[in-house]
Design an enzyme around this catalytic site. Sequence first.
Site, short mmCIF file in Angstrom:
data_model
loop_
_atom_site.label_atom_id
_atom_site.label_comp_id
_atom_site.label_asym_id
_atom_site.label_seq_id
_atom_site.Cartn_x
_atom_site.Cartn_y
_atom_site.Cartn_z
N CYS A 66 40.69 44.52 39.46
CA CYS A 66 39.69 45.44 40.03
C CYS A 66 40.24 46.88 40.10
CB CYS A 66 39.30 44.92 41.41
SG CYS A 66 38.36 46.08 42.41
N CYS A 107 39.94 48.56 43.49
CA CYS A 107 40.92 47.94 44.40
C CYS A 107 42.28 48.59 44.23
CB CYS A 107 41.04 46.44 44.12
SG CYS A 107 39.53 45.50 44.38
#
Length: 123
Positions: A30, A33
């Site tokens: 991600c 993230c």
Amino acid sequence: MATIELTTDTFDETVSKDGIVLVDFWAEWCGPCKRFAPIFEQSSTVKPEIVHAKVDTEEHQELSVKYGITAIPTLMAFRDGIMVFNQAGALPGPALEQLIGAVEGLDMDEVRAKIAEHESAQG
């Protein structure tokens, strides 16, 4: 205090403690993230009295299901064992600081009273 990794076995025990616990649900693949990770880590250095924890959604899918994680990163804040914030999306540093200030400023007696009122209305 450095950021800690939570597992299915340690999650409930950690978030049910007194004080504030921030939980970052994330995954290795991600991009947002990865951009949020250093902001979260910096916060753990600046605010060592707050538990900063991470859950790898790939390794602990049962926690993702239990907490309804449909997008990552998702940040949750618990205070005295009560979830008081739950939002998907990476926060910039100032927004994370603002969130922490809001959680620190909560009147937990009022929060508990509202929860009790809501539960009694549900029957």
